[in-house]
Design an enzyme around this catalytic site. Sequence first.
Site, PDB file in Angstrom:
ATOM      1  N   ASP A 102       0.788  -1.233   0.000  1.00  0.00           N
ATOM      2  CA  ASP A 102       0.000   0.000   0.000  1.00  0.00           C
ATOM      3  C   ASP A 102       0.822   1.286   0.000  1.00  0.00           C
ATOM      4  O   ASP A 102       0.271   2.381  -0.125  1.00  0.00           O
ATOM      5  CB  ASP A 102      -0.979   0.004   1.178  1.00  0.00           C
ATOM      6  N   HIS A 117       6.426  -7.807  -1.377  1.00  0.00           N
ATOM      7  CA  HIS A 117       5.363  -8.214  -2.300  1.00  0.00           C
ATOM      8  C   HIS A 117       5.044  -7.148  -3.343  1.00  0.00           C
ATOM      9  O   HIS A 117       3.967  -7.148  -3.941  1.00  0.00           O
ATOM     10  CB  HIS A 117       4.110  -8.603  -1.496  1.00  0.00           C
ATOM     11  N   SER A 185       0.252 -12.238  10.193  1.00  0.00           N
ATOM     12  CA  SER A 185      -0.299 -13.489  10.712  1.00  0.00           C
ATOM     13  C   SER A 185       0.724 -14.621  10.658  1.00  0.00           C
ATOM     14  O   SER A 185       0.471 -15.703  11.183  1.00  0.00           O
ATOM     15  CB  SER A 185      -1.543 -13.878   9.904  1.00  0.00           C
ATOM     16  N   GLU A 211      -3.412 -10.543  18.336  1.00  0.00           N
ATOM     17  CA  GLU A 211      -3.652 -11.988  18.453  1.00  0.00           C
ATOM     18  C   GLU A 211      -2.346 -12.773  18.440  1.00  0.00           C
ATOM     19  O   GLU A 211      -1.351 -12.321  17.876  1.00  0.00           O
ATOM     20  CB  GLU A 211      -4.507 -12.460  17.270  1.00  0.00           C
TER      21      GLU A 211
HETATM   22  P1  NAD Z   1      -2.850 -11.083   7.256  1.00  0.00           P
HETATM   23  O1  NAD Z   1      -4.066 -10.392   6.745  1.00  0.00           O
HETATM   24  O2  NAD Z   1      -2.676 -12.522   7.009  1.00  0.00           O
HETATM   25  O3  NAD Z   1      -2.798 -10.905   8.851  1.00  0.00           O
HETATM   26  C1  NAD Z   1      -3.038  -9.677   9.469  1.00  0.00           C
HETATM   27  C2  NAD Z   1      -2.522  -9.758  10.897  1.00  0.00           C
HETATM   28  O4  NAD Z   1      -2.662  -8.466  11.469  1.00  0.00           O
HETATM   29  C3  NAD Z   1      -3.296 -10.728  11.811  1.00  0.00           C
HETATM   30  O5  NAD Z   1      -2.376 -11.509  12.532  1.00  0.00           O
HETATM   31  C4  NAD Z   1      -4.081  -9.795  12.746  1.00  0.00           C
HETATM   32  O6  NAD Z   1      -4.219 -10.346  14.056  1.00  0.00           O
HETATM   33  C5  NAD Z   1      -3.181  -8.577  12.780  1.00  0.00           C
HETATM   34  N1  NAD Z   1      -3.871  -7.315  13.037  1.00  0.00           N
HETATM   35  C6  NAD Z   1      -5.144  -6.956  12.712  1.00  0.00           C
HETATM   36  N2  NAD Z   1      -5.387  -5.697  13.112  1.00  0.00           N
HETATM   37  C7  NAD Z   1      -4.233  -5.225  13.651  1.00  0.00           C
HETATM   38  C8  NAD Z   1      -3.843  -3.976  14.227  1.00  0.00           C
HETATM   39  N3  NAD Z   1      -4.696  -2.950  14.302  1.00  0.00           N
HETATM   40  N4  NAD Z   1      -2.579  -3.836  14.684  1.00  0.00           N
HETATM   41  C9  NAD Z   1      -1.698  -4.886  14.610  1.00  0.00           C
HETATM   42  N5  NAD Z   1      -2.016  -6.086  14.095  1.00  0.00           N
HETATM   43  C10 NAD Z   1      -3.277  -6.258  13.618  1.00  0.00           C
HETATM   44  O7  NAD Z   1      -1.622 -10.248   6.737  1.00  0.00           O
HETATM   45  P2  NAD Z   1      -0.101 -10.615   6.408  1.00  0.00           P
HETATM   46  O8  NAD Z   1       0.493 -11.448   7.493  1.00  0.00           O
HETATM   47  O9  NAD Z   1       0.534  -9.351   6.016  1.00  0.00           O
HETATM   48  O10 NAD Z   1      -0.123 -11.581   5.144  1.00  0.00           O
HETATM   49  C11 NAD Z   1      -1.014 -11.508   4.119  1.00  0.00           C
HETATM   50  C12 NAD Z   1      -0.571 -10.909   2.811  1.00  0.00           C
HETATM   51  O11 NAD Z   1      -1.459  -9.855   2.653  1.00  0.00           O
HETATM   52  C13 NAD Z   1       0.738 -10.281   2.655  1.00  0.00           C
HETATM   53  O12 NAD Z   1       1.315 -10.967   1.616  1.00  0.00           O
HETATM   54  C14 NAD Z   1       0.474  -8.836   2.164  1.00  0.00           C
HETATM   55  O13 NAD Z   1       1.166  -8.618   0.953  1.00  0.00           O
HETATM   56  C15 NAD Z   1      -0.928  -8.811   1.826  1.00  0.00           C
HETATM   57  N6  NAD Z   1      -1.778  -7.652   2.133  1.00  0.00           N
HETATM   58  C16 NAD Z   1      -1.297  -6.390   2.138  1.00  0.00           C
HETATM   59  C17 NAD Z   1      -2.139  -5.334   2.467  1.00  0.00           C
HETATM   60  C18 NAD Z   1      -1.591  -3.948   2.477  1.00  0.00           C
HETATM   61  O14 NAD Z   1      -0.765  -3.599   1.644  1.00  0.00           O
HETATM   62  N7  NAD Z   1      -2.026  -3.127   3.427  1.00  0.00           N
HETATM   63  C19 NAD Z   1      -3.459  -5.573   2.799  1.00  0.00           C
HETATM   64  C20 NAD Z   1      -3.933  -6.876   2.762  1.00  0.00           C
HETATM   65  C21 NAD Z   1      -3.062  -7.906   2.439  1.00  0.00           C
END
Ligand code: NAD
Length: 238
Positions: A102, A117, A185, A211
């Site tokens: 992002d 990524h 996660s 979590e």
């Molecule tokens: P994920 O969605 O699998 O996990 C999100 C994690 O964030 C969870 O463990 C959750 O408990 C935690 N979480 C939720 N709210 C939170 C907060 N306010 N503060 C701290 N932690 C919080 O995400 P991931 O592990 O990054 O893996 C998934 C893939 O998703 C990655 O490859 C990434 O590229 C992609 N992704 C990126 C974006 C982005 O650019 N913002 C958004 C969605 C997914």
Amino acid sequence: MTANTKGLRLDHFSRVVFFTGAGMSAESGVPTYRGNGGVWDAYDWESCACQRAFDHDPERVWDFHDMRRQMTAACEPHAGHRLITELESAAPNTVVVTQNIDGMHQKAGSHTVHELHGSLWRVRCSGCGAIEDNHEVPLSSRRHSCGAYWRPDIVWFEDSLRLPTIAKAIAAIEACDLLVSIGTSAVVFPAAELPLVAARAGATLVEINPEDTPLSEVYHHCLRMTASEGLKRLADDL
Ligand code: NAD
């Protein structure tokens, strides 16, 4: 493992890596992948976020990514992003290794950001391979001047990570003395394994996540709070 950061002083460390995932941007309003309201609750990655989908229907894939660009462009970095930027100004060896696409760390002012990524804000020509930064919302032309479609310069499902990027991230993590993992996660490989590289190199490890994760037991300190709360706690302990 302790549930607080007592005795942990950021200024005792000289090479800090912030390792961030989708949870880092949740408080900015960018949806995570998993959990309630996650992107893949509403969309099917096989039809909008993989090379096969792009080869089959690039317009549909671009409709999805234009929607994500529009949603993300409306979001702003939060206090946690800004704290990381401040720490980087005070300690220039600070590095961000992110799974996020992002651009929120850069929007907050961070300079050394390794995007494992890729980025929603870069496009790559599917014909000649040209790469450009592009912040248009929506993208004004979906084709490069050579005639081929642009594609988002993102590591989609089933793509491989870029070797130069992963090499830089691993080098920073092997050299760090503190790794702070925020909002991931720890289930998307190979990124999920990177904190183990820091552990093997003898670094101190902190996890900020509301979590537990499959890697929680590896961390020396776990802060069960949001990204902005956890980063404020770390900065307050200075
Ligand atoms: P994920 O969605 O699998 O996990 C999100 C994690 O964030 C969870 O463990 C959750 O408990 C935690 N979480 C939720 N709210 C939170 C907060 N306010 N503060 C701290 N932690 C919080 O995400 P991931 O592990 O990054 O893996 C998934 C893939 O998703 C990655 O490859 C990434 O590229 C992609 N992704 C990126 C974006 C982005 O650019 N913002 C958004 C969605 C997914």
